[in-house]
Design a protein around this motif. Structure first.
Motif, short mmCIF file in Angstrom:
data_model
loop_
_atom_site.label_atom_id
_atom_site.label_comp_id
_atom_site.label_asym_id
_atom_site.label_seq_id
_atom_site.Cartn_x
_atom_site.Cartn_y
_atom_site.Cartn_z
N VAL A 1 50.49 65.92 132.77
CA VAL A 1 49.96 64.89 133.67
C VAL A 1 50.49 63.52 133.28
O VAL A 1 50.89 62.72 134.14
N LEU B 1 54.18 63.23 134.38
CA LEU B 1 54.32 63.08 135.83
C LEU B 1 53.82 61.72 136.28
O LEU B 1 54.43 61.08 137.16
N ALA B 2 52.73 61.24 135.67
CA ALA B 2 52.18 59.94 136.07
C ALA B 2 53.11 58.79 135.70
O ALA B 2 53.16 57.77 136.39
N ARG C 1 57.42 60.12 145.75
CA ARG C 1 56.57 61.15 145.16
C ARG C 1 56.93 62.52 145.73
O ARG C 1 57.20 62.65 146.93
N ILE D 1 50.13 72.67 138.06
CA ILE D 1 50.72 71.40 138.46
C ILE D 1 50.46 71.14 139.94
O ILE D 1 50.12 70.01 140.34
N SER D 2 50.56 72.18 140.77
CA SER D 2 50.30 71.99 142.20
C SER D 2 48.84 71.63 142.44
O SER D 2 48.54 70.78 143.29
N GLY E 1 48.15 68.00 141.01
CA GLY E 1 48.81 66.98 141.83
C GLY E 1 48.49 67.06 143.30
O GLY E 1 48.98 66.24 144.08
N ARG E 2 47.67 68.07 143.66
CA ARG E 2 47.31 68.28 145.07
C ARG E 2 48.57 68.38 145.93
O ARG E 2 48.70 67.73 146.97
#
Length: 710
Positions: free
Chosen positions: A590, A593-594, A601, A624-625, A628-629
């Motif tokens: 996280v 990715l952030a 994105r 991850i999906s 990260g929605r």
């Protein structure tokens, strides 16, 4: 009037006076020759002998060959040829020569534009010293056009850092081994000098044999003159500070660095560690620079200058900073991680304390050191089947190294080392356009390679013993180098009591822990296909089309990192279980990715299937999906009978070229796709997978993996 020895040899009584005068121009008006320096100079100039000088760093080995050069040139001898292994060493040697009025030039990879002018100056007699790298000796043009003239007309041949020629050192610079042929071709009466600061009895014997110097003899006997001195240095204060974690070791360094005298060197075992440590120390306010084999030549030169001028507190360096670096007032050497042998360790700490009363030498060993030793040991001489395969590939028509890679599964660096050794042994030859086979019979010396491996294991064990010994540490090291006159120094931690506390400042340790736990390493994409892929049935060449390239990727960390390395090896190493990633790793995902900073994105996730850890990768892509929605758009499933363990780019690309099935249709996707894997090694899996997704409609592909192996 000349004096005559009982042997009938004429000795010039004014020779030493002239030698002292040359030394004064090199080292100042008050400098005087050591007796062993004079013995070596007399042997080279008067007796035209061969000599091996084994003396500690700072003793004055370069003075021997520069003074000898001046005296020989005054007698009408040709130029001195110095085979020198490092650019830093060459720069220092040229500067020293200039102080004595000796005209020195160099031929190396950094000054190709000057080569023709240099050769012309040598031919015209305008050069006193020519410095060449050992690799230059096998450059086809230099070897065939320049070297014969040098060998015929040289006044003196010098082999600097001669321990590199031994069977222990040929992995480091295999081109040193061809010096035996060069020496054998020298006309009678041309003296040869070999010098090193680090050689035990085994290496001395091996150097004299490998170079064909002849049997060892004394000052007044025939044969090779071997001069060995004491390795003691009264300024060195040796200590070992055992700390259990990388964060504590880095925190200790940050807290103590200001207390260390003057400017110095912090050695690490890997390039990644050097860069990571330098970044952290800069964050803590210290002026430091990283210095590794990957540092650009201009940056290396600037870093050396900054350290010499005390503009930095330290260079954080790999072994790339070592031989030839000359800073007499170097105040300290700290090792974050133990070198694999006491010989290598002594060579590196020998940089310190040459012109100061006290220099601190501190070793902070790590539990991961043995893993790093094992990795480098795995890169030793290839097994016989691979060597035979390479020989079978070579024929009368030249093949480039890249072309050989498509037919022999070996990494580029290992293949180049093997080819050089085969060249030295006469089984292969480097020519314009690549490499050819000579047809000469070649024997795989299994016994020799086993002996080297056994010697490595013994030296590694000796290094481990050094960490725990209760005797004088300097005595221990000197004994490893067969320095028989060693006596307790009275200065090391064992002789004088503990000199450095193992207590770590809480703030420094916390900051170090945070820095090491910080995830996120950029991974640049592949932009060029390997050469010769059509040989392997892969129809690509040149640049990868822009519409098929991956974007820059990210990983949590490298498997070799000080901080994340251990945790990632547990998760994706060769013996790792197929288990879901833990919360600590997901938290790191996280954070990466952030902090990515992408221009756009991602709009979805695609996973890469795994034969070894399918459940782990499926879990990672799904989490991850979810976090990260983002929709999980599919999984690239490996297909076919895909081999594993490829060593070079061409073989790795061929192995994954047609691996993927079930490629999702991404024609409706309107943004970047996040492509998820466990490990990025050569990068070809991600490259081919990204190409498949781009061809399936993805406008961009962002590679992400847990770890980078490389």
């Amino acid at each position: 009037m000349e004096h005559v020895k009982s042997t009938g040899e004429r000795i010039d009584p004014a020779l030493r006076e002239r030698a002292e005068a040359v030394l004064a121009t090199l080292a100042g008006p008050h400098a005087r020759l050591r007796e062993d320096q004079w013995t070596a100079i007399r042997a080279l100039v008067e007796q035209r002998r061969r000599a091996l000088v084994v003396q500690r760093t700072g003793w004055g080995k370069s003075a021997v060959y520069f003074v000898s050069t001046a005296l020989l040139r005054a007698r009408g001898a040709g130029p001195t040829v110095i085979v020198s292994p490092l650019l830093a060493l060459m720069r220092n040697q040229i500067d020293a020569a200039a102080r004595a009025g000796i005209r020195a030039v160099t031929v190396n990879s950094a000054n190709t534009g000057d080569w023709e002018r240099t050769y012309a100056a040598v031919d015209a007699g305008e050069v006193d010293v020519l410095l060449v790298s050992p690799e230059r000796l096998n450059n086809p043009d230099f070897r065939d056009r320049v070297l014969p003239r040098l060998a015929a007309g040289a006044g003196l041949l010098v082999v600097d850092e001669a321990h590199c020629v031994s069977d222990w050192g040929h992995d480091f610079r295999p081109d040193y081994r061809r010096l035996r042929s060069l020496i054998a071709e020298l006309p009678a009466g041309i003296p040869v000098l070999a010098t090193t600061a680090t050689a035990n009895d085994r290496v001395v014997t091996d150097v004299t044999e490998q170079l064909g110097l002849g049997r060892e003899a004394g000052p007044d006997d025939e044969g090779t003159l071997v001069l060995r001195g004491s390795l003691d240095r009264e300024s060195l204060r040796l200590s070992v500070v055992p700390l259990p974690t990388p964060a504590q070791r880095l925190g200790w360094l940050a807290a103590k660095l200001a207390e260390l005298p003057g400017a110095g060197i912090v050695y690490t075992l890997t390039v990644q560690a050097a860069e990571e440590v330098a970044d952290f120390l800069r964050e803590r306010g210290f002026p430091v620079a990283a210095y590794t084999g990957k540092t650009e030549p201009e940056e290396r030169l600037a870093a050396e200058g900054d350290l010499l001028a005390n503009r930095v507190k330290a260079l954080v360096a790999t072994s790339a900073l070592g031989m030839g670096f000359d800073k007499p007032d170097l105040g300290f050497v700290v090792h974050l991680g133990a070198p694999a042998s006491p010989v290598a360790y002594y060579q590196q700490i020998g940089r310190a304390g040459r012109a100061v009363e006290r220099a601190e030498v501190v070793l902070l060993p790590g539990r991961e050191d043995r893993d790093i030793w094992a990795y480098f040991a795995s890169l030793a001489f290839p097994p016989e089947p691979l060597v035979r395969q390479t020989l079978a590939v070579l024929g009368p028509d030249p093949l480039s190294t890249a072309a050989i890679e498509t037919r022999v599964d070996m990494s580029r660096s290992r293949l180049e080392m093997l080819l050089k050794v085969l060249d030295c042994d006469g089984a292969a030859k480097r020519v314009k356009g690549g490499w050819i086979g000579t047809g000469q019979e070649w024997v795989y010396d299994r016994e020799r390679h086993q002996r080297i491996a056994q010697a490595r294991r013994a030296e590694q064990q000796a290094m481990l013993d050094y960490l725990t010994t209760s005797e004088c540490r300097l005595v221990f090291l000197r004994r490893q180098l067969d320095d028989t006159d060693a006596a307790p120094c009275g200065r090391c931690d064992n002789c004088a009591g503990s000199t450095w506390s193992a207590r770590v400042d809480e703030g420094a340790a916390e900051a170090a822990g945070e820095r090491l736990a910080r995830p996120g390493v950029p991974v640049p994409p592949r932009k060029q296909w390997p050469s010769g892929m059509t040989e392997l049935g892969v129809p690509v060449s040149g640049r990868i089309a822009a519409g098929e390239q991956a974007a820059e990727g990210r990983v949590i960390g490298r498997l070799s990192d000080i901080g994340w390395g251990t945790r990632l090896r547990e998760l994706v190493g060769a013996d790792a279980e197929d288990a879901p990633v833990g919360k600590d790793v997901l938290d790191a995902v996280v954070r990466v990715l952030a902090g990515w900073g992408w221009e756009e994105r991602p709009v979805g996730v695609v996973g890469i299937g795994s034969r070894r850890r399918p459940h782990q990768l499926e879990h990672l892509a799904r989490r991850i999906s979810e976090i990260g929605r983002l929709p999980l758009l599919g999984t690239l499933v490996p297909g076919g009978d895909r081999p594993s363990g490829q060593a070079n780019s061409a073989q790795r690309l061929a192995a994954v070229w047609e691996s993927w099935k079930d490629v999702p249709d991404l024609g409706a996707v309107d943004g970047p796709v996040l492509l998820v894997d466990d490990v990025i090694g050569s990068g070809w899996t991600m490259t081919v997978a990204a190409r498949a997704l781009r061809q399936a409609g993805a406008p961009a592909v962002l590679p992400f993996a847990l770890a980078l192996d490389g």
